[in-house]
Design a protein around this motif. Structure first.
Motif, PDB file in Angstrom:
ATOM      1  N   SER A 168     -20.441   4.547 -22.167  1.00 63.44           N
ATOM      2  CA  SER A 168     -19.301   5.450 -22.291  1.00 63.44           C
ATOM      3  C   SER A 168     -18.555   5.165 -23.589  1.00 63.44           C
ATOM      4  O   SER A 168     -18.405   4.010 -23.993  1.00 63.44           O
ATOM      5  CB  SER A 168     -18.357   5.257 -21.108  1.00 63.44           C
ATOM      6  N   PRO A 169     -18.044   6.193 -24.268  1.00 62.61           N
ATOM      7  CA  PRO A 169     -17.212   5.950 -25.454  1.00 62.61           C
ATOM      8  C   PRO A 169     -16.051   5.013 -25.112  1.00 62.61           C
ATOM      9  O   PRO A 169     -15.434   5.129 -24.051  1.00 62.61           O
ATOM     10  CB  PRO A 169     -16.724   7.350 -25.827  1.00 62.61           C
ATOM     11  N   GLN A 170     -15.756   4.112 -26.033  1.00 63.06           N
ATOM     12  CA  GLN A 170     -14.730   3.098 -25.819  1.00 63.06           C
ATOM     13  C   GLN A 170     -14.375   2.472 -27.144  1.00 63.06           C
ATOM     14  O   GLN A 170     -15.118   2.568 -28.123  1.00 63.06           O
ATOM     15  CB  GLN A 170     -15.243   2.027 -24.874  1.00 63.06           C
ATOM     16  N   ARG A 171     -13.235   1.838 -27.176  1.00 60.30           N
ATOM     17  CA  ARG A 171     -12.861   1.076 -28.361  1.00 60.30           C
ATOM     18  C   ARG A 171     -13.599  -0.259 -28.329  1.00 60.30           C
ATOM     19  O   ARG A 171     -13.988  -0.757 -27.288  1.00 60.30           O
ATOM     20  CB  ARG A 171     -11.354   0.857 -28.387  1.00 60.30           C
ATOM     21  N   GLY A 172     -13.813  -0.833 -29.507  1.00 58.82           N
ATOM     22  CA  GLY A 172     -14.541  -2.087 -29.572  1.00 58.82           C
ATOM     23  C   GLY A 172     -15.916  -1.900 -30.166  1.00 58.82           C
ATOM     24  O   GLY A 172     -16.231  -0.858 -30.748  1.00 58.82           O
ATOM     25  N   GLU A 217     -18.994  -2.048 -28.623  1.00 61.22           N
ATOM     26  CA  GLU A 217     -20.112  -1.683 -27.756  1.00 61.22           C
ATOM     27  C   GLU A 217     -21.033  -0.726 -28.511  1.00 61.22           C
ATOM     28  O   GLU A 217     -20.611   0.329 -28.990  1.00 61.22           O
ATOM     29  CB  GLU A 217     -19.592  -1.011 -26.486  1.00 61.22           C
ATOM     30  N   PRO A 218     -22.334  -1.060 -28.643  1.00 60.26           N
ATOM     31  CA  PRO A 218     -23.240  -0.164 -29.383  1.00 60.26           C
ATOM     32  C   PRO A 218     -23.624   1.054 -28.570  1.00 60.26           C
ATOM     33  O   PRO A 218     -23.468   1.092 -27.347  1.00 60.26           O
ATOM     34  CB  PRO A 218     -24.455  -1.068 -29.634  1.00 60.26           C
ATOM     35  N   ASN A 219     -24.144   2.058 -29.262  1.00 60.35           N
ATOM     36  CA  ASN A 219     -24.762   3.228 -28.634  1.00 60.35           C
ATOM     37  C   ASN A 219     -23.830   3.882 -27.626  1.00 60.35           C
ATOM     38  O   ASN A 219     -24.048   3.827 -26.415  1.00 60.35           O
ATOM     39  CB  ASN A 219     -26.076   2.829 -27.961  1.00 60.35           C
ATOM     40  N   GLN A 220     -22.783   4.532 -28.109  1.00 63.64           N
ATOM     41  CA  GLN A 220     -21.821   5.198 -27.244  1.00 63.64           C
ATOM     42  C   GLN A 220     -22.014   6.713 -27.270  1.00 63.64           C
ATOM     43  O   GLN A 220     -22.320   7.288 -28.304  1.00 63.64           O
ATOM     44  CB  GLN A 220     -20.394   4.869 -27.693  1.00 63.64           C
ATOM     45  N   SER A 221     -21.820   7.327 -26.109  1.00 69.14           N
ATOM     46  CA  SER A 221     -21.917   8.776 -26.020  1.00 69.14           C
ATOM     47  C   SER A 221     -21.261   9.227 -24.723  1.00 69.14           C
ATOM     48  O   SER A 221     -21.276   8.500 -23.725  1.00 69.14           O
ATOM     49  CB  SER A 221     -23.384   9.229 -26.042  1.00 69.14           C
ATOM     50  N   GLU A 222     -20.715  10.425 -24.727  1.00 68.83           N
ATOM     51  CA  GLU A 222     -20.205  10.970 -23.473  1.00 68.83           C
ATOM     52  C   GLU A 222     -21.344  11.297 -22.511  1.00 68.83           C
ATOM     53  O   GLU A 222     -21.107  11.441 -21.308  1.00 68.83           O
ATOM     54  CB  GLU A 222     -19.340  12.209 -23.742  1.00 68.83           C
ATOM     55  N   LEU A 252     -11.096  18.057 -27.922  1.00 71.84           N
ATOM     56  CA  LEU A 252     -10.769  17.249 -29.088  1.00 71.84           C
ATOM     57  C   LEU A 252     -11.877  16.242 -29.385  1.00 71.84           C
ATOM     58  O   LEU A 252     -12.647  15.870 -28.496  1.00 71.84           O
ATOM     59  CB  LEU A 252      -9.453  16.503 -28.859  1.00 71.84           C
ATOM     60  N   PRO A 253     -11.965  15.757 -30.616  1.00 69.83           N
ATOM     61  CA  PRO A 253     -12.954  14.711 -30.927  1.00 69.83           C
ATOM     62  C   PRO A 253     -12.724  13.483 -30.059  1.00 69.83           C
ATOM     63  O   PRO A 253     -11.582  13.065 -29.856  1.00 69.83           O
ATOM     64  CB  PRO A 253     -12.680  14.411 -32.406  1.00 69.83           C
ATOM     65  N   VAL A 254     -13.797  12.900 -29.560  1.00 73.59           N
ATOM     66  CA  VAL A 254     -13.664  11.771 -28.648  1.00 73.59           C
ATOM     67  C   VAL A 254     -12.995  10.584 -29.329  1.00 73.59           C
ATOM     68  O   VAL A 254     -12.267   9.808 -28.687  1.00 73.59           O
ATOM     69  CB  VAL A 254     -15.044  11.388 -28.072  1.00 73.59           C
ATOM     70  N   GLU A 255     -13.215  10.426 -30.649  1.00 76.68           N
ATOM     71  CA  GLU A 255     -12.578   9.318 -31.349  1.00 76.68           C
ATOM     72  C   GLU A 255     -11.060   9.410 -31.266  1.00 76.68           C
ATOM     73  O   GLU A 255     -10.369   8.394 -31.138  1.00 76.68           O
ATOM     74  CB  GLU A 255     -13.013   9.296 -32.824  1.00 76.68           C
ATOM     75  N   THR A 291      -5.649   7.166 -29.362  1.00 81.96           N
ATOM     76  CA  THR A 291      -4.296   7.381 -28.852  1.00 81.96           C
ATOM     77  C   THR A 291      -4.016   6.620 -27.553  1.00 81.96           C
ATOM     78  O   THR A 291      -2.870   6.598 -27.090  1.00 81.96           O
ATOM     79  CB  THR A 291      -4.058   8.877 -28.623  1.00 81.96           C
ATOM     80  N   GLN A 292      -5.005   5.981 -26.983  1.00 82.21           N
ATOM     81  CA  GLN A 292      -4.774   5.196 -25.773  1.00 82.21           C
ATOM     82  C   GLN A 292      -4.039   3.890 -26.053  1.00 82.21           C
ATOM     83  O   GLN A 292      -3.646   3.187 -25.124  1.00 82.21           O
ATOM     84  CB  GLN A 292      -6.107   4.909 -25.076  1.00 82.21           C
TER      85      GLN A 292
END
Length: 518
Positions: free
Chosen positions: A83-87, A89-94, A267-270, A275-276
């Motif tokens: 799952s997309p996340q900050r940090g 973690e490789p290979n992120q996608s919704e 909105l873009p996932v980034e 904003t979290q």
């Protein structure tokens, strides 16, 4: 920049599983799932299937859906996206609804199934960590091991139901992902040599909290038959009003008013992740908390308030913690070394203790209870007992009062932090339970570590197999009951103790506990 539309189109046109060449697949293990055939690899005597799709590409803030069936054998050689996340973690996608299976063989065996739900609160992590590799556990116990990914942070738990129509389930879609994964196991695990009638879920930190929450979700009923939580508990969920306040603060950071909440879906996932980091309006410290919400739809009650959810009372359960939990969070901070009685209070503000009590009162109590302890010891012990351990005590108490089976442990065997400090810190039990003390990332190793791993992993395997964690390598592990509070202390020489740290427990029991995030 990745937009919601481009991500969805990419996911819809992608292969059923992460693409890898099928060269040499003729000699590889094969399983037929209900949505299509898959091919894995044989490694160290174990058949390994990575990146199995259990859900379709996600629709943002919407419940998950089963995958579209396929015909041709799909390669299951590589982990799926997280799952997309900050940090880092490789290979992120919704498009992240993937799971992984380790099995001794795709034969007609009916092996116990052990499903691990990763930690990282509700905001980060994946099932792809080297510490979670199921090879040794599957081989050791002749069990099927499963790890998985699901939606996290605002993507999995932003509660928009009271702000915009069409988002009624948004506060718990991360949990609904887990339920879909459990249904996949129910429907498909026999093809991997597993027994859908003997499914255990286990998880550490946020993974344990997700499990506690599942035990109060009607849609999860019957999908698992025993559970183990490791330093992870969820006494109460976030209330819908507080969850709406958090969502409104997040939308404001996105530049959206509540009446424009629906625009967050495109909105873009980034941007959603950036904003979290705004301050949580309920806690008054840290970034925004996104976790399960009492939405009266998929989650109709709190997991352990005002009592243990009746749905989970027939499920045998291990509840564990580590003796120096917060050493894992605070032990590498130079400011927490060499404390004096004059400087200790400044290191224990409300954001650290997370309960409504003054540091001075805590320090006075500990100096009375443990006059030989140093300020450094008091910091770790008090923050562990007041902030990290409280939920585990409450859950064990509620199950005992209801007569539900619970076996409680405390890890005493020490690991070593990056700064060199030793103690049984948060996460120290993961490599022990997985029998992965020498895996990359393990900080619980050295003399005695394998002995403790043998005993802990065998206890979890025994629970999965028989619904009882006792085995020949342990002293008799009695269920947790009141008032004795029997607890197994895991160390090189494990032993039972009644109400360990009882003085600390009694002191903090006088202060109301509010689950962080509630």
């Amino acid at each position: 920049m990745l937009t919601r539309r481009s991500a969805l189109l990419t996911g819809l046109t992608a292969a059923a599983l992460p693409s890898t060449s099928l060269a040499g697949a003729q000699s590889s293990p094969r399983a037929n799932t209900r949505v299509g055939p898959v091919i894995g690899r044989r490694q160290e005597g174990i058949s390994v299937f990575k990146g199995l799709r259990y859900g379709a590409p996600t629709r943002r803030f919407q419940p998950p859906a089963p995958p579209t069936p396929w015909r041709d054998p799909a390669a299951a050689f590589d982990y799926g996206a997280a799952s997309p996340q900050r940090g880092d973690e490789p290979n992120q996608s919704e498009d992240c609804l993937f799971l992984n299976v380790w099995t001794p063989g795709v034969d007609a065996g009916r092996r116990p199934v052990m499903i691990y739900i990763h930690g990282g609160a509700y905001s980060s992590g994946s099932g792809s960590e080297p510490l979670y590799d199921g090879t040794r556990l599957a081989s050791r116990g002749d069990v099927v091991v499963v790890t998985l990914n699901h939606r996290l942070n605002a993507l999995g738990y932003a509660y928009l139901a009271r702000l915009a129509p069409g988002f009624e389930d948004s506060g718990n879609v991360g949990q609904l992902d887990l339920i879909l994964a459990l249904r996949w196991v129910r429907d498909n695990i026999a093809a991997f040599g597993g027994d859908p009638g003997r499914v255990m879920v286990f998880g550490q930190s946020g993974g344990g909290a997700k499990i506690a929450t599942l035990m109060a979700m009607p849609a999860a009923r019957g999908l698992f038959h025993c559970a183990a939580t490791m330093s992870g508990q969820q006494v109460t969920a976030s209330g819908p009003v507080n969850a709406t306040t958090r969502a409104t603060a997040w939308l404001k950071a996105l530049g959206l008013t509540p009446d424009r909440a629906h625009e967050a879906a495109d909105l873009p996932v980034e941007r959603l992740l950036e904003t979290q980091s705004v301050e949580d309006p309920i806690l008054g410290y840290g970034g925004l908390y996104f976790g399960p919400v009492l939405d009266f739809r998929s989650l109709p009650r709190h997991p352990f308030y005002p009592d243990a959810a009746p749905q989970g009372l027939t499920i045998p359960m291990i509840i564990g913690n580590t003796r120096e939990e917060t050493l894992g969070f605070m032990g590498n901070d130079p400011k927490n070394l060499g404390l004096t009685w004059d400087t200790l209070a400044a290191r224990m503000p409300p954001g650290v203790m997370r309960i409504d009590i003054t540091p001075e009162a805590v320090i006075t109590a500990y100096r009375r209870m443990h006059p030989d302890w140093s300020p450094d010891q008091v910091l770790i012990a008090a923050t562990t007992a007041g902030r990290s351990w409280r939920g585990a005590v409450i859950e064990a108490q509620e199950r005992a009062q209801a007569g539900a089976p619970a076996w409680v442990y405390q890890l005493d065997f020490p690991g070593e932090t990056a700064s060199g400090r030793k103690g049984a810190f948060h996460t120290a039990d993961i490599p022990l339970v997985f029998d992965n003390v020498n895996a990359p990332g393990s900080r619980t190793r050295g003399p005695g570590a394998q002995v403790v791993a043998d005993r802990m992993s065998d206890a979890f395997i025994a629970l999965a197999r028989d619904g009882d964690p006792n085995h020949a390598g342990l002293p008799r592990w009695d269920r947790y009951e009141l008032p004795t509070r029997q607890t197994l202390l895991f160390d090189v020489e494990p032993r039972m103790a009644n109400d360990p740290r009882g003085d600390e427990r009694a002191f903090f029991s006088a202060i109301p506990y509010i689950q962080p995030g509630t």
